[in-house]
Design a protein around this motif. Structure first.
Motif, mmCIF file in Angstrom:
data_model
loop_
_atom_site.group_PDB
_atom_site.id
_atom_site.type_symbol
_atom_site.label_atom_id
_atom_site.label_comp_id
_atom_site.label_asym_id
_atom_site.label_seq_id
_atom_site.Cartn_x
_atom_site.Cartn_y
_atom_site.Cartn_z
ATOM 1 N N GLU A 124 51.586 -25.211 41.980
ATOM 2 C CA GLU A 124 50.399 -24.886 42.767
ATOM 3 C C GLU A 124 49.131 -25.026 41.933
ATOM 4 O O GLU A 124 48.105 -25.515 42.426
ATOM 5 N N GLY A 125 49.193 -24.631 40.659
ATOM 6 C CA GLY A 125 48.039 -24.818 39.778
ATOM 7 C C GLY A 125 47.658 -26.280 39.647
ATOM 8 O O GLY A 125 46.477 -26.640 39.714
ATOM 9 N N ARG A 126 48.647 -27.141 39.499
ATOM 10 C CA ARG A 126 48.385 -28.573 39.415
ATOM 11 C C ARG A 126 47.745 -29.086 40.698
ATOM 12 O O ARG A 126 46.830 -29.913 40.663
ATOM 13 N N ARG A 127 48.244 -28.593 41.831
ATOM 14 C CA ARG A 127 47.668 -29.035 43.115
ATOM 15 C C ARG A 127 46.189 -28.675 43.210
ATOM 16 O O ARG A 127 45.356 -29.507 43.597
ATOM 17 N N GLN A 128 45.839 -27.449 42.831
ATOM 18 C CA GLN A 128 44.443 -27.032 42.897
ATOM 19 C C GLN A 128 43.576 -27.817 41.920
ATOM 20 O O GLN A 128 42.438 -28.193 42.239
ATOM 21 N N LEU A 129 44.092 -28.081 40.729
ATOM 22 C CA LEU A 129 43.325 -28.821 39.735
ATOM 23 C C LEU A 129 43.116 -30.270 40.173
ATOM 24 O O LEU A 129 42.017 -30.821 40.030
ATOM 25 N N GLU A 130 44.143 -30.887 40.701
ATOM 26 C CA GLU A 130 44.002 -32.272 41.164
ATOM 27 C C GLU A 130 43.049 -32.359 42.353
ATOM 28 O O GLU A 130 42.298 -33.338 42.488
ATOM 29 N N ALA A 131 43.046 -31.346 43.216
ATOM 30 C CA ALA A 131 42.101 -31.325 44.333
ATOM 31 C C ALA A 131 40.664 -31.233 43.836
ATOM 32 O O ALA A 131 39.728 -31.667 44.525
ATOM 33 N N ALA A 132 40.478 -30.698 42.629
ATOM 34 C CA ALA A 132 39.151 -30.608 42.012
ATOM 35 C C ALA A 132 38.894 -31.767 41.054
ATOM 36 O O ALA A 132 37.989 -31.699 40.210
ATOM 37 N N SER A 133 39.694 -32.844 41.156
ATOM 38 C CA SER A 133 39.527 -34.091 40.378
ATOM 39 C C SER A 133 39.837 -33.925 38.898
ATOM 40 O O SER A 133 39.298 -34.656 38.055
ATOM 41 N N PHE A 134 40.706 -32.985 38.543
ATOM 42 C CA PHE A 134 41.192 -32.895 37.165
ATOM 43 C C PHE A 134 42.259 -33.967 36.949
ATOM 44 O O PHE A 134 43.033 -34.284 37.859
ATOM 45 N N HIS A 135 42.319 -34.492 35.735
ATOM 46 C CA HIS A 135 43.240 -35.571 35.410
ATOM 47 C C HIS A 135 44.407 -35.043 34.573
ATOM 48 O O HIS A 135 44.194 -34.289 33.624
ATOM 49 N N PRO A 136 45.646 -35.445 34.870
ATOM 50 C CA PRO A 136 46.793 -34.973 34.088
ATOM 51 C C PRO A 136 46.878 -35.655 32.735
ATOM 52 O O PRO A 136 46.538 -36.836 32.593
ATOM 53 N N LEU A 137 47.335 -34.915 31.741
ATOM 54 C CA LEU A 137 47.576 -35.437 30.397
ATOM 55 C C LEU A 137 49.006 -35.102 29.996
ATOM 56 O O LEU A 137 49.544 -34.054 30.376
ATOM 57 N N ASP A 138 49.611 -35.972 29.201
ATOM 58 C CA ASP A 138 50.956 -35.739 28.684
ATOM 59 C C ASP A 138 50.841 -34.947 27.384
ATOM 60 O O ASP A 138 50.053 -35.293 26.494
ATOM 61 N N LEU A 139 51.649 -33.902 27.275
ATOM 62 C CA LEU A 139 51.620 -33.066 26.068
ATOM 63 C C LEU A 139 51.822 -33.890 24.800
ATOM 64 O O LEU A 139 51.210 -33.619 23.764
ATOM 65 N N THR A 140 52.665 -34.917 24.876
ATOM 66 C CA THR A 140 52.985 -35.712 23.681
ATOM 67 C C THR A 140 52.374 -37.109 23.723
ATOM 68 O O THR A 140 52.710 -37.953 22.893
ATOM 69 N N GLY A 141 51.483 -37.371 24.675
ATOM 70 C CA GLY A 141 50.891 -38.697 24.785
ATOM 71 C C GLY A 141 49.544 -38.802 24.105
ATOM 72 O O GLY A 141 49.010 -37.827 23.557
ATOM 73 N N SER A 142 48.981 -40.002 24.126
ATOM 74 C CA SER A 142 47.625 -40.227 23.608
ATOM 75 C C SER A 142 46.615 -39.861 24.685
ATOM 76 O O SER A 142 46.822 -40.164 25.866
ATOM 77 N N VAL A 145 47.119 -30.067 31.157
ATOM 78 C CA VAL A 145 48.301 -30.425 30.371
ATOM 79 C C VAL A 145 49.455 -29.507 30.771
ATOM 80 O O VAL A 145 49.443 -28.322 30.435
ATOM 81 N N PRO A 146 50.453 -29.999 31.490
ATOM 82 C CA PRO A 146 51.647 -29.176 31.747
ATOM 83 C C PRO A 146 52.385 -28.906 30.434
ATOM 84 O O PRO A 146 52.489 -29.789 29.576
ATOM 85 N N VAL A 147 52.884 -27.688 30.287
ATOM 86 C CA VAL A 147 53.566 -27.285 29.055
ATOM 87 C C VAL A 147 54.963 -26.777 29.412
ATOM 88 O O VAL A 147 55.117 -25.654 29.912
ATOM 89 N N ASP A 184 57.092 -27.174 31.796
ATOM 90 C CA ASP A 184 57.369 -26.862 33.208
ATOM 91 C C ASP A 184 56.755 -25.572 33.733
ATOM 92 O O ASP A 184 56.332 -25.519 34.881
ATOM 93 N N SER A 185 56.722 -24.491 32.940
ATOM 94 C CA SER A 185 56.312 -23.206 33.488
ATOM 95 C C SER A 185 55.005 -22.673 32.898
ATOM 96 O O SER A 185 54.617 -21.541 33.186
ATOM 97 N N SER A 186 54.339 -23.460 32.080
ATOM 98 C CA SER A 186 53.027 -23.109 31.539
ATOM 99 C C SER A 186 52.082 -24.301 31.694
ATOM 100 O O SER A 186 52.522 -25.416 31.986
ATOM 101 N N LEU A 187 50.809 -24.048 31.477
ATOM 102 C CA LEU A 187 49.818 -25.110 31.686
ATOM 103 C C LEU A 187 48.522 -24.729 30.988
ATOM 104 O O LEU A 187 48.147 -23.553 30.938
ATOM 105 N N MET A 188 47.847 -25.740 30.442
ATOM 106 C CA MET A 188 46.482 -25.558 29.964
ATOM 107 C C MET A 188 45.596 -26.575 30.669
ATOM 108 O O MET A 188 46.023 -27.703 30.935
ATOM 109 N N ALA A 189 44.386 -26.174 31.018
ATOM 110 C CA ALA A 189 43.418 -27.064 31.654
ATOM 111 C C ALA A 189 42.066 -26.839 31.016
ATOM 112 O O ALA A 189 41.774 -25.750 30.508
#
Length: 431
Positions: A26-44, A55-57, A59-64
């Motif tokens: 649900e947090g991801r849904r709200q952030l994406e609705a506000a035009s936030f972009h996803p990042l991979d924890l281990t990506g560039s 940044v999903p952490v 599965d059960s945590s997240l930082m934005a």
């Protein structure tokens, strides 16, 4: 935002956040609705000022975070934190238990719930299921929510337990096993749960490697009281704070600053996990954020040590039938607004200078608040603030909405207090 709109938003989040995994979904849904972009924890990361990212952490945590357009040599860092878990019951491995013709589930207690509040309620299940993937190190993960009343933990009738109203100690291994079915010849008594889980996950039972499934209270939210001044719901601890963090970080930018929210799992069992507040993941994500914006380690360290963290978790409202359990002076009622939580032991992370900042923000926007302390002879709870401030060496204040029946399967708060919390969280990120 009106009280009604704020409660509608919270009600939706409470209804769909039936496990920490679904809370993050649900947090991801709200952030994406506000035009936030996803990042991979281990990506560039290719970060652009004026944008928001998450940044999903595990599965059960997240930082934005949001990045201001004019950061300068020393960006201003503000953080807010909350936790995505709550005290509940969790399904064990090999969970099928038969007693006569009853089919029950073997469960264990997660955190510190008030066990008797879970009796005689409609319960469902949610969580994640892991299947064999393309590589042993990359299992396929499916999130499931059964969304219907499946389980009940029945009380023992008073005729068979005449002392029940004198108080009874519930044994988690004996008294808390929920009943799922009455067994029939056509039902596989050794695999009735696994077969149910496979059906929900859309796979064959033999494809399931492991799972993490939580029981949850299926009750709906509602207002209560003479003039609707109360709000009653499951999981107020701590989805009130999760929603406040999400509302705040999506409400706007600070041109010269970086705003960060951290939604952690496992606070209710001590935070000592890779996705908990005691993990090194917060500092590593922050350092990666600063490095990707072109800042060196010294600039990162300076920003953290000059930063500010608002740790959000619920507080104890004074109980209408047990006022003796609260401090003789520092009390807070439902409807009093935000609780600033204070403790000499630093179980709540506060000091005078930091508290003064939060009081100034409240006075600036006429946000209702009160200072809260526990009785001097009664140990209160602890929360994320002290843990995070120790790891990060960052100025911190612990706040939250006051609630009754904390850790019950259903809790009670003031209907207007969520609006106060969201207003303060938003103001913290805008000034």
């Amino acid at each position: 935002m009106s009280i009604e709109t704020t409660l509608d938003t919270l009600s939706h989040t409470l209804a769909v956040s039936v496990s920490p995994y679904h809370c993050i979904k649900e947090g991801r849904r709200q952030l994406e609705a506000a035009s936030f972009h996803p990042l991979d924890l281990t990506g560039s990361w290719n970060l652009v000022p004026g944008k928001g990212y998450y940044v999903p952490v595990f599965d059960s945590s997240l930082m934005a975070f949001t990045i201001g357009q004019n950061l300068g040599e020393k960006p201003s860092l503000r953080m807010e934190a909350a936790h995505t878990d709550w005290p509940c019951l969790k399904v064990k491995p090999s969970p099928e238990v038969t007693t006569g013709r009853y089919g029950k589930l073997n469960i264990e207690v997660y955190g510190g719930p008030i066990l008797n509040t879970w009796l005689d309620r409609p319960l469902s299940m949610a969580g994640k299921v892991c299947l064999a993937g393309s590589s042993p190190f990359s299992p396929t993960v499916r999130f499931i929510d059964m969304k219907k009343p499946l389980l009940v933990i029945p009380n023992l009738a008073i005729h068979m337990n005449r002392e029940v109203n004198d108080g009874i100690k519930l044994n988690p291994q004996v008294d808390m096993l929920p009943v799922l079915t009455v067994l029939t010849d056509s039902l596989d008594k050794d695999h009735f749960f696994l077969n149910l889980l496979a059906g929900e996950a859309g796979c064959k039972p033999e494809e399931i490697l492991d799972y993490e499934i939580y029981l949850y209270n299926l009750d709906s939210c509602s207002t209560a009281g003479l003039n609707g001044q109360f709000f009653s719901a499951p999981r107020l601890d701590n989805l009130t704070s999760v929603q406040a963090c999400l509302s705040a970080v999506t409400s706007g930018f600070r041109e010269g600053g970086i705003n960060v929210i951290a939604l952690y799992d496992n606070e209710e069992i001590g935070s000592r996990t890779k996705q908990g507040a005691l993990s090194a993941v917060t500092e590593r994500i922050l350092e990666k954020l600063f490095a990707c914006l072109g800042y060196g380690r010294e600039a990162f360290l300076n920003a953290v040590m000059d930063g500010f963290l608002l740790s959000m978790d619920v507080a104890h409202a004074i109980h209408p039938n047990h006022t003796e359990k609260c401090d003789i002076k520092n009390q807070i009622f439902p409807g009093d607004g935000v609780a600033i939580k204070m403790a000499a032991s630093q179980s709540y992370s506060t000091d005078a200078a930091c508290v003064s900042v939060i009081e100034s923000l409240c006075r600036r926007r006429q946000i209702p608040y009160k200072k809260f302390s526990n009785r001097s002879d009664l140990r209160g709870g602890s929360t994320l603030g002290a843990l995070s401030s120790t790891l990060l060496a960052i100025k911190t204040v612990d706040i939250g909405v006051p609630i009754l029946a904390m850790h019950s399967a259903r809790e009670l708060m003031g209907a207007s207090d969520q609006q106060a919390l969201v207003s303060l969280a938003s103001e913290f990120f805008l000034v």
